[in-house]
Scaffold this active site. Structure first.
Site, PDB file in Angstrom:
ATOM      1  CG  ASN A  35     -13.078  -8.024   3.899  1.00  0.00           C
ATOM      2  OD1 ASN A  35     -14.029  -8.526   2.996  1.00  0.00           O
ATOM      3  ND2 ASN A  35     -12.144  -7.799   3.490  1.00  0.00           N
ATOM      4  CB  SER A 124      -0.743   0.567   1.335  1.00  0.00           C
ATOM      5  OG  SER A 124      -0.835   0.613   0.053  1.00  0.00           O
ATOM      6  CE1 TYR A 150      -6.657   0.667   2.240  1.00  0.00           C
ATOM      7  CE2 TYR A 150      -5.446   1.033   0.240  1.00  0.00           C
ATOM      8  CZ  TYR A 150      -5.380   0.358   1.407  1.00  0.00           C
ATOM      9  OH  TYR A 150      -4.576  -0.459   1.932  1.00  0.00           O
ATOM     10  CE  LYS A 154      -3.932   0.978   4.806  1.00  0.00           C
ATOM     11  NZ  LYS A 154      -4.098   0.422   5.985  1.00  0.00           N
ATOM     12  CE1 TYR A 178       2.537  -4.370   6.116  1.00  0.00           C
ATOM     13  CE2 TYR A 178       0.253  -4.764   5.418  1.00  0.00           C
ATOM     14  CZ  TYR A 178       1.185  -4.709   6.411  1.00  0.00           C
ATOM     15  OH  TYR A 178       0.673  -5.009   7.700  1.00  0.00           O
ATOM     16  CG  PHE A 179       5.908  -2.303  -2.636  1.00  0.00           C
ATOM     17  CD1 PHE A 179       6.343  -1.951  -1.171  1.00  0.00           C
ATOM     18  CD2 PHE A 179       5.875  -1.612  -3.719  1.00  0.00           C
ATOM     19  CE1 PHE A 179       6.919  -0.646  -1.115  1.00  0.00           C
ATOM     20  CE2 PHE A 179       6.435  -0.302  -3.579  1.00  0.00           C
ATOM     21  CZ  PHE A 179       7.075   0.187  -2.261  1.00  0.00           C
ATOM     22  CG  ASN A 200      -6.215  -6.442  -4.948  1.00  0.00           C
ATOM     23  OD1 ASN A 200      -6.915  -6.534  -3.966  1.00  0.00           O
ATOM     24  ND2 ASN A 200      -5.495  -5.519  -5.315  1.00  0.00           N
ATOM     25  NE  ARG A 232       0.619  -1.698  -9.433  1.00  0.00           N
ATOM     26  CZ  ARG A 232       0.756  -1.054 -10.666  1.00  0.00           C
ATOM     27  NH1 ARG A 232       1.892  -0.932 -11.226  1.00  0.00           N
ATOM     28  NH2 ARG A 232      -0.288  -0.174 -11.053  1.00  0.00           N
ATOM     29  CG  ASP A 297      -4.037   0.241 -12.458  1.00  0.00           C
ATOM     30  OD1 ASP A 297      -4.121   0.455 -11.068  1.00  0.00           O
ATOM     31  OD2 ASP A 297      -4.640  -0.467 -13.096  1.00  0.00           O
TER      32      ASP A 297
HETATM   33  P1  NAD Z   1      -8.472  -7.867   5.046  1.00  0.00           P
HETATM   34  O1  NAD Z   1      -9.706  -7.166   4.720  1.00  0.00           O
HETATM   35  O2  NAD Z   1      -8.477  -9.225   4.789  1.00  0.00           O
HETATM   36  O3  NAD Z   1      -8.324  -7.802   6.875  1.00  0.00           O
HETATM   37  C1  NAD Z   1      -8.582  -6.675   7.493  1.00  0.00           C
HETATM   38  C2  NAD Z   1      -9.517  -7.174   8.695  1.00  0.00           C
HETATM   39  O4  NAD Z   1      -9.879  -6.146   9.561  1.00  0.00           O
HETATM   40  C3  NAD Z   1     -10.633  -7.864   8.339  1.00  0.00           C
HETATM   41  O5  NAD Z   1     -10.711  -9.307   9.008  1.00  0.00           O
HETATM   42  C4  NAD Z   1     -11.915  -6.953   8.821  1.00  0.00           C
HETATM   43  O6  NAD Z   1     -13.034  -8.040   9.288  1.00  0.00           O
HETATM   44  C5  NAD Z   1     -11.155  -6.339   9.934  1.00  0.00           C
HETATM   45  N1  NAD Z   1     -11.781  -5.266  10.111  1.00  0.00           N
HETATM   46  C6  NAD Z   1     -12.117  -4.044   9.281  1.00  0.00           C
HETATM   47  N2  NAD Z   1     -12.606  -3.015  10.058  1.00  0.00           N
HETATM   48  C7  NAD Z   1     -12.659  -3.418  11.215  1.00  0.00           C
HETATM   49  C8  NAD Z   1     -12.932  -2.637  12.580  1.00  0.00           C
HETATM   50  N3  NAD Z   1     -13.364  -1.309  12.363  1.00  0.00           N
HETATM   51  N4  NAD Z   1     -12.810  -3.326  13.808  1.00  0.00           N
HETATM   52  C9  NAD Z   1     -12.284  -4.451  13.738  1.00  0.00           C
HETATM   53  N5  NAD Z   1     -11.929  -5.204  12.540  1.00  0.00           N
HETATM   54  C10 NAD Z   1     -12.007  -4.576  11.348  1.00  0.00           C
HETATM   55  O7  NAD Z   1      -7.162  -7.035   4.609  1.00  0.00           O
HETATM   56  P2  NAD Z   1      -5.707  -7.596   4.536  1.00  0.00           P
HETATM   57  O8  NAD Z   1      -5.529  -7.486   2.956  1.00  0.00           O
HETATM   58  O9  NAD Z   1      -5.273  -8.478   5.458  1.00  0.00           O
HETATM   59  O10 NAD Z   1      -4.926  -6.063   4.790  1.00  0.00           O
HETATM   60  C11 NAD Z   1      -4.750  -5.807   6.115  1.00  0.00           C
HETATM   61  C12 NAD Z   1      -4.206  -4.487   6.437  1.00  0.00           C
HETATM   62  O11 NAD Z   1      -2.884  -4.162   5.350  1.00  0.00           O
HETATM   63  C13 NAD Z   1      -5.171  -3.427   5.885  1.00  0.00           C
HETATM   64  O12 NAD Z   1      -5.093  -2.481   6.654  1.00  0.00           O
HETATM   65  C14 NAD Z   1      -4.889  -2.980   4.589  1.00  0.00           C
HETATM   66  O13 NAD Z   1      -5.195  -1.749   4.100  1.00  0.00           O
HETATM   67  C15 NAD Z   1      -3.397  -3.278   4.503  1.00  0.00           C
HETATM   68  N6  NAD Z   1      -2.731  -3.311   3.171  1.00  0.00           N
HETATM   69  C16 NAD Z   1      -3.106  -4.661   2.652  1.00  0.00           C
HETATM   70  C17 NAD Z   1      -2.727  -4.495   1.256  1.00  0.00           C
HETATM   71  C18 NAD Z   1      -3.278  -5.731   0.465  1.00  0.00           C
HETATM   72  O14 NAD Z   1      -2.987  -5.697  -0.770  1.00  0.00           O
HETATM   73  N7  NAD Z   1      -3.871  -6.926   1.037  1.00  0.00           N
HETATM   74  C19 NAD Z   1      -1.778  -3.871   0.893  1.00  0.00           C
HETATM   75  C20 NAD Z   1      -1.166  -2.863   1.594  1.00  0.00           C
HETATM   76  C21 NAD Z   1      -1.761  -2.612   2.961  1.00  0.00           C
HETATM   77  C1  WQD Z   2      -1.985  -5.111  -9.989  1.00  0.00           C
HETATM   78  C2  WQD Z   2      -1.898  -4.996 -11.496  1.00  0.00           C
HETATM   79  C3  WQD Z   2      -3.867  -3.788 -12.699  1.00  0.00           C
HETATM   80  C4  WQD Z   2      -6.902  -6.773 -11.695  1.00  0.00           C
HETATM   81  C5  WQD Z   2      -3.613  -2.486  -4.919  1.00  0.00           C
HETATM   82  C6  WQD Z   2      -3.922  -1.229  -4.278  1.00  0.00           C
HETATM   83  C7  WQD Z   2      -2.953  -0.807  -3.218  1.00  0.00           C
HETATM   84  C8  WQD Z   2      -2.668  -2.128  -2.315  1.00  0.00           C
HETATM   85  C9  WQD Z   2      -2.403  -3.366  -3.159  1.00  0.00           C
HETATM   86  C10 WQD Z   2      -3.672  -2.042  -0.549  1.00  0.00           C
HETATM   87  C11 WQD Z   2      -2.356  -3.442 -12.085  1.00  0.00           C
HETATM   88  C12 WQD Z   2      -3.654  -4.953 -12.945  1.00  0.00           C
HETATM   89  C13 WQD Z   2      -5.680  -6.034 -11.912  1.00  0.00           C
HETATM   90  C14 WQD Z   2      -7.412  -7.264 -12.683  1.00  0.00           C
HETATM   91  C15 WQD Z   2      -5.554  -6.353 -14.056  1.00  0.00           C
HETATM   92  N1  WQD Z   2      -3.721  -2.330  -1.485  1.00  0.00           N
HETATM   93  N2  WQD Z   2      -5.095  -5.866 -12.814  1.00  0.00           N
HETATM   94  N3  WQD Z   2      -6.640  -7.185 -14.047  1.00  0.00           N
HETATM   95  O1  WQD Z   2      -3.506  -1.926  -8.091  1.00  0.00           O
HETATM   96  O2  WQD Z   2      -0.970  -2.365  -7.644  1.00  0.00           O
HETATM   97  O3  WQD Z   2      -2.640  -2.369  -5.836  1.00  0.00           O
HETATM   98  O4  WQD Z   2      -3.439  -3.652  -4.178  1.00  0.00           O
HETATM   99  O5  WQD Z   2      -3.007  -1.153   0.236  1.00  0.00           O
HETATM  100  O6  WQD Z   2      -3.131   0.112  -2.675  1.00  0.00           O
HETATM  101  O7  WQD Z   2      -3.967  -0.052  -5.099  1.00  0.00           O
HETATM  102  O8  WQD Z   2      -2.847  -3.908  -7.209  1.00  0.00           O
HETATM  103  O9  WQD Z   2      -3.579  -6.573  -7.739  1.00  0.00           O
HETATM  104  O10 WQD Z   2      -5.550  -4.431  -7.985  1.00  0.00           O
HETATM  105  O11 WQD Z   2      -3.352  -4.811  -9.571  1.00  0.00           O
HETATM  106  O12 WQD Z   2      -5.141  -6.158 -15.097  1.00  0.00           O
HETATM  107  O13 WQD Z   2      -8.329  -7.892 -12.740  1.00  0.00           O
HETATM  108  O14 WQD Z   2      -2.781  -5.995 -12.069  1.00  0.00           O
HETATM  109  O15 WQD Z   2      -4.016  -3.086 -13.594  1.00  0.00           O
HETATM  110  O16 WQD Z   2      -1.671  -3.096 -13.039  1.00  0.00           O
HETATM  111  P1  WQD Z   2      -2.484  -2.588  -7.655  1.00  0.00           P
HETATM  112  P2  WQD Z   2      -3.947  -5.039  -8.059  1.00  0.00           P
END
Ligand code: NAD
Ligand code: WQD
Length: 340
Positions: A35, A124, A150, A154, A178-179, A200, A232, A297
């Site tokens: 990704n 998360s 998903y 976690k 993370y939020f 998102n 959020r 949600d």
């Molecule tokens: P991202 O997809 O941009 O980064 C994840 C990376 O992991 C990617 O570069 C992907 O290529 C790599 N990857 C996936 N599976 C792999 C594997 N098997 N081996 C090696 N590499 C692998 O995501 P991000 O937003 O940077 O998120 C990073 C972490 O934070 C994730 O664990 C995600 O669940 C967690 N997280 C993200 C959010 C968010 O909203 N972005 C919120 C809470 C938690």
């Molecule tokens: C935020 C708000 C939507 C898109 C998700 C994962 C969570 C974490 C962070 C990884 C909500 C609204 C969204 C759109 C909208 N990820 N929305 N129109 O759902 O709080 O969290 O990402 O761990 O696990 O669930 O984030 O950005 O998707 O949504 O109205 O096109 O925006 O309904 O209220 P969320 P989000």
């Protein structure tokens, strides 16, 4: 300290690597690019001015991982690698359990074999489920499963790492919940590059600003919140990156055992407030339409951030306006993300 960063080519990983390199840490990235793009790693090198070792490997490949550990000899691991699309995890749960749970098992095994005792894990706010009311505290009773596979991965990862910490008093683990990470590095050189239609809110809005999407679909305005849209806790990705550096300091001080921290701002913003902030940052109206609610949600989610402040000496500094300005700069300078 040398830190092995799984998923270091991704959105949060790249920002964290730049922060760590800026603070003098050595960084080794392991990412299978499922990704992310090689250009993201190049930009980390460019921004930091440092040579960063990069291995395009799957973290689930134990032999490859062991070879990297033996060659690089990291003292700590930050484990970002995993899939993160909530909707996809509902449709293809095994893909998520296999990757997000399976690779953590492999990683913990290899860490054990190579004597590496320090891990920071990307958790998360999704682990809190819908049981507690915000502000969410780390000591809340967690549900047995989250509201999507998903999220449940976690919870399982947190439990596995907790069990490892209980089994070995010398094992140190920091679970960071993370939020809602948004924003980008202020250089505009690294940022979020979602494949396909963004799931998102913030990436959908910035793609609407640059004309890649017609309009934002607001998912529901009949929630029990002041303007009816969900609330959020949005946190700037650079603040989040600094939270990881603060977590590594715990390892440097000596055994910290198992620690859990929320990384958020402690403040909630509604979808309409976020949209308004983006309009101001963009200097234009952003078209939107009110749609029905999205399954799963919660009306409101924001962190209690007092524990991270007290124990890590960390708190988020950047505002919602900073998040909007920086996201837009990244999107405008890189309309196609990192390209092909
Ligand atoms: P991202 O997809 O941009 O980064 C994840 C990376 O992991 C990617 O570069 C992907 O290529 C790599 N990857 C996936 N599976 C792999 C594997 N098997 N081996 C090696 N590499 C692998 O995501 P991000 O937003 O940077 O998120 C990073 C972490 O934070 C994730 O664990 C995600 O669940 C967690 N997280 C993200 C959010 C968010 O909203 N972005 C919120 C809470 C938690
Ligand atoms: C935020 C708000 C939507 C898109 C998700 C994962 C969570 C974490 C962070 C990884 C909500 C609204 C969204 C759109 C909208 N990820 N929305 N129109 O759902 O709080 O969290 O990402 O761990 O696990 O669930 O984030 O950005 O998707 O949504 O109205 O096109 O925006 O309904 O209220 P969320 P989000």
């Amino acid at each position: 300290m040398k830190v092995l960063v799984t998923g270091g080519a991704g959105y949060i990983g790249t920002h964290t690597c730049v922060t760590l390199l800026g603070q003098g840490y050595e960084v080794v990235i392991v990412d299978n690019l499922s990704n992310s793009k090689p250009a993201a790693v190049e930009r980390v090198r460019e921004l930091s001015g440092k040579d960063v070792a990069f291995y395009q490997e799957d973290v689930g490949d134990e032999q490859a991982l062991r070879d990297i550990f033996q060659k690089e000899k990291p003292q700590a691991v930050i484990h970002f690698a995993g899939y993160k699309a909530v909707g996809e995890s509902v449709e293809q749960p095994l893909k998520y359990y296999e990757n997000n749970v399976g690779i953590t098992v492999a990683l913990l095994k290899v860490m054990g074999q190579c004597g590496v005792k320090n891990i920071v894990f990307s958790s998360s706010a999704t682990v809190y489920g819908d049981v507690e009311n915000p502000p969410l505290r780390e000591d809340a009773k967690l549900p047995h499963h989250a509201n999507c596979p998903y999220g449940t991965t976690k919870l399982i990862n947190e439990q596995m790492i907790t069990d490892c910490a209980h089994a070995d008093p010398a094992f140190n683990a920091v679970l960071l919940r993370y939020f809602n990470p948004v924003g980008a590095h202020e250089s505009g050189r690294i940022g979020e590059d979602p494949a396909g239609t963004p799931n998102n809110l913030a990436p959908y809005i910035v793609q609407t600003v640059v004309g890649k999407r017609d309009k934002l679909h607001v998912f529901g305005n009949d929630y029990p919140t002041p303007d009816g849209t969900c609330i959020r806790d949005y946190i700037h990705v650079v603040d989040l990156a600094e939270g990881h550096a603060a977590a590594l300091k715990l390892f440097e001080k000596g055994g910290c055992g198992l620690r859990v921290y929320n990384l958020g701002t402690g403040r909630g913003h509604s979808v309409m407030e976020v949209l308004k902030a983006f309009c101001e940052a963009a200097g234009q109206e952003i078209p939107y339409v009110i749609d029905g609610r999205r399954d799963g949600d919660l009306p409101e989610s924001y962190a209690d951030v007092s524990k991270a402040k007290r124990e890590l000496g960390w708190e988020a500094k950047k505002t919602l306006q900073d998040m909007c300005v920086d996201s837009l700069r990244w999107q405008r300078q890189n309309p196609d993300g990192y390209g092909d």
